[in-house]
Design an enzyme around this catalytic site. Structure first.
Site, PDB file in Angstrom:
ATOM      1  N   HIS A 166       0.793  -1.237   0.000  1.00 44.58           N
ATOM      2  CA  HIS A 166       0.000   0.000   0.000  1.00 44.58           C
ATOM      3  C   HIS A 166       0.824   1.286   0.000  1.00 44.58           C
ATOM      4  O   HIS A 166       0.275   2.382  -0.074  1.00 44.58           O
ATOM      5  CB  HIS A 166      -0.943   0.027   1.216  1.00 44.58           C
ATOM      6  CG  HIS A 166      -0.224   0.342   2.494  1.00 44.58           C
ATOM      7  ND1 HIS A 166       0.527  -0.589   3.159  1.00 44.58           N
ATOM      8  CD2 HIS A 166      -0.128   1.487   3.210  1.00 44.58           C
ATOM      9  CE1 HIS A 166       1.049  -0.037   4.231  1.00 44.58           C
ATOM     10  NE2 HIS A 166       0.679   1.223   4.300  1.00 44.58           N
TER      11      HIS A 166
HETATM   12  C1  UD1 Z   1      -1.808   5.676   6.068  1.00 44.14           C
HETATM   13  C2  UD1 Z   1      -0.465   6.079   6.683  1.00 44.14           C
HETATM   14  C3  UD1 Z   1       0.539   4.958   6.525  1.00 44.14           C
HETATM   15  C4  UD1 Z   1      -0.015   3.650   7.043  1.00 44.14           C
HETATM   16  C5  UD1 Z   1      -1.349   3.362   6.408  1.00 44.14           C
HETATM   17  C6  UD1 Z   1      -1.974   2.104   6.947  1.00 44.14           C
HETATM   18  C7  UD1 Z   1       0.084   8.464   6.582  1.00 44.14           C
HETATM   19  C8  UD1 Z   1       0.926   9.477   5.912  1.00 44.14           C
HETATM   20  N1  UD1 Z   1       0.081   7.242   6.036  1.00 44.14           N
HETATM   21  O1  UD1 Z   1      -1.573   5.486   4.682  1.00 44.14           O
HETATM   22  O2  UD1 Z   1       1.714   5.271   7.229  1.00 44.14           O
HETATM   23  O3  UD1 Z   1       0.906   2.617   6.763  1.00 44.14           O
HETATM   24  O4  UD1 Z   1      -2.234   4.460   6.661  1.00 44.14           O
HETATM   25  O5  UD1 Z   1      -3.108   1.740   6.229  1.00 44.14           O
HETATM   26  O6  UD1 Z   1      -0.560   8.779   7.557  1.00 44.14           O
HETATM   27  N2  UD1 Z   1      -9.095   5.253   1.948  1.00 44.14           N
HETATM   28  C9  UD1 Z   1     -10.344   4.686   1.901  1.00 44.14           C
HETATM   29  N3  UD1 Z   1     -10.920   4.354   3.098  1.00 44.14           N
HETATM   30  C10 UD1 Z   1     -10.322   4.541   4.285  1.00 44.14           C
HETATM   31  C11 UD1 Z   1      -9.052   5.107   4.309  1.00 44.14           C
HETATM   32  C12 UD1 Z   1      -8.438   5.467   3.138  1.00 44.14           C
HETATM   33  O7  UD1 Z   1     -10.922   4.494   0.855  1.00 44.14           O
HETATM   34  O8  UD1 Z   1     -10.914   4.202   5.328  1.00 44.14           O
HETATM   35  C13 UD1 Z   1      -8.419   5.585   0.677  1.00 44.14           C
HETATM   36  C14 UD1 Z   1      -8.628   6.992   0.214  1.00 44.14           C
HETATM   37  O9  UD1 Z   1      -8.711   6.989  -1.167  1.00 44.14           O
HETATM   38  C15 UD1 Z   1      -7.323   7.669   0.623  1.00 44.14           C
HETATM   39  C16 UD1 Z   1      -6.327   6.543   0.478  1.00 44.14           C
HETATM   40  O10 UD1 Z   1      -7.045   5.371   0.811  1.00 44.14           O
HETATM   41  O11 UD1 Z   1      -7.072   8.776  -0.158  1.00 44.14           O
HETATM   42  C17 UD1 Z   1      -5.115   6.673   1.346  1.00 44.14           C
HETATM   43  O12 UD1 Z   1      -5.484   6.870   2.711  1.00 44.14           O
HETATM   44  P1  UD1 Z   1      -4.542   7.744   3.689  1.00 44.14           P
HETATM   45  O13 UD1 Z   1      -5.060   7.717   5.063  1.00 44.14           O
HETATM   46  O14 UD1 Z   1      -4.313   9.058   3.066  1.00 44.14           O
HETATM   47  O15 UD1 Z   1      -3.160   7.026   3.614  1.00 44.14           O
HETATM   48  P2  UD1 Z   1      -2.791   5.469   3.663  1.00 44.14           P
HETATM   49  O16 UD1 Z   1      -2.228   5.097   2.334  1.00 44.14           O
HETATM   50  O17 UD1 Z   1      -3.907   4.641   4.185  1.00 44.14           O
END
Ligand code: UD1
Length: 375
Positions: A206
């Protein structure tokens, strides 16, 4: 005494749960409140963990959701500041390295509220990772730094942190793992996915540095496809990865078993029973080391070097030809024998709470030399 713990993203929940339980069990004088920023919000990225850990609803839910790095961090700061001003906690506890960790630390520091950082001192030395920026800045403004492995102590000392702020307590995430291992043994997930123990590869992927690259993602699925002919592969897909598969139009019509994100107990069962794990996660490097399961980390660096030095983790880099060779070695029985790192014993949460209570209640920070860990 009022303490607020900050959680937001999936890897925070298993780190906070043991500390919350310890406060309830042994420190009735503490009002421990949970603030969920809403960084992760899908039920299978958030709610299921609260349910499985037996946690009640968070006391505060900030509902910030997704956004760019700046948008997300800024929204969390704006919303948490209101909570912090209203509640006036004596201490804020932050966990790990996600955006919620840094955002709430900045708010607390500027309001003069003490900050404890659980999982402090880890460094990948890769400033292109948002997490590395979060780690360094959070540690810089925290008052009490709880460290999981010795590299963390060395990193903090090199950065000029006073030793009296550093506490080597072990790994709270392993506390949760130990607590739920029995339940994981009762999980039905192997049956549901038609898997046999120690006969499949578990994959998670991821990190933006990997999955935001169309070329990498395509090649990675080709690699998985080639192994899936002989070994079953199960791949719970993170939302970021799923979005990119769709955006890049990647053909995943393969034998790889793709699933939605999986809850904690079932995932633990998959981890424990996997023959091999391929990942770019931080926490999974530690969980596989504890479980003695072979892990190949598809990254160019790790902030958790003990998993490579003492554990079963191999840092393979992101050249997938090299990764392929290492997978072949592991599947052919050339494995890494590891050991469980010091203080990954299920009692890290107890140590965190004990130290905090001694510091906050008796204010004996200068007399704590005997418990500040000596190298
Ligand atoms: C975040 C953390 C990362 C961690 C990961 C675990 C930061 C900078 N990154 O990354 O260190 O390893 O979480 O999962 O804080 N999304 C959904 N549903 C959700 C959450 C996210 O659809 O419940 C999608 C959205 O499109 C979002 C993308 O996932 O834009 C990324 O989510 P985000 O929280 O920005 O970062 P992660 O890649 O999850």
């Amino acid at each position: 005494m009022k303490i607020i713990s900050i959680v937001g993203a999936r890897p925070n929940f298993m780190k906070m749960a043991p500390i919350h339980k310890e406060f309830i069990k042994n420190y009735p004088e503490v009002k421990h409140l949970i603030c969920h920023t809403g960084q992760h919000y899908d039920d299978n990225m958030s709610k299921i963990f609260f349910e499985q850990f037996g946690l009640s609803e968070p006391d505060f839910y900030l509902g910030v959701g997704s956004g760019s790095q700046a948008e997300q961090t800024a929204k969390i700061m704006i919303e948490f500041e209101k909570v912090a001003i209203n509640e006036k906690p004596d201490l804020v506890i932050v966990y790990g390295d996600v955006n919620s960790t840094l955002a709430c630390s900045i708010v607390a520091a500027k309001l003069g509220i003490k900050i404890a950082h659980v999982e402090a001192g880890l460094r990948s030395f890769d400033m292109t990772m948002p997490e590395e920026i979060n780690r360094i800045l959070t540690d810089r403004i925290s008052d009490y730094l709880f460290v999981t492995e010795k590299s963390g102590i060395e990193n903090l000392k090199r950065e000029g942190v006073d030793e009296s702020k550093i506490f080597f307590v072990g790994n709270v995430m392993i506390d949760s793992l130990i607590t739920f291992l029995k339940e994981a043994d009762n999980s039905e997930i192997l049956k549901e996915l038609d898997l046999i123990g120690k006969d499949f590869i578990l994959v998670t992927m991821h990190r933006p540095s990997n999955v935001d690259s169309q070329e990498f993602l395509e090649e990675f699925f080709n690699l998985l496809q080639s192994f899936s002919k002989t070994t079953k592969i199960v791949f719970p897909i993170h939302p970021r990865t799923r979005n990119n598969i769709e955006k890049f139009g990647i053909n995943v019509n393969s034998d790889v078993i793709l699933t939605e994100p999986i809850g904690y107990i079932d995932f633990l069962s998959l981890l424990k029973n996997a023959k091999l794990v391929l990942t770019d996660s931080g926490g999974i490097q530690e969980e596989t080391t504890f479980l003695g399961v072979q892990c190949i980390t598809i990254r160019n660096n790790t902030e958790r070097p003990i998993t490579v030095e003492e554990g079963t983790n191999t840092l393979a880099g992101t050249n997938l030809e090299i990764v392929k060779d290492i997978i072949n070695q592991r599947l052919n029985g050339e494995i890494k024998i590891g050991k469980i790192p010091e203080k990954w014993d299920g009692k890290a949460g107890e140590r965190v709470c004990e130290f905090l209570m001694r510091i906050l209640i008796t204010n004996r920070i200068n007399k704590l030399d005997s418990i500040v860990i000596k190298l």
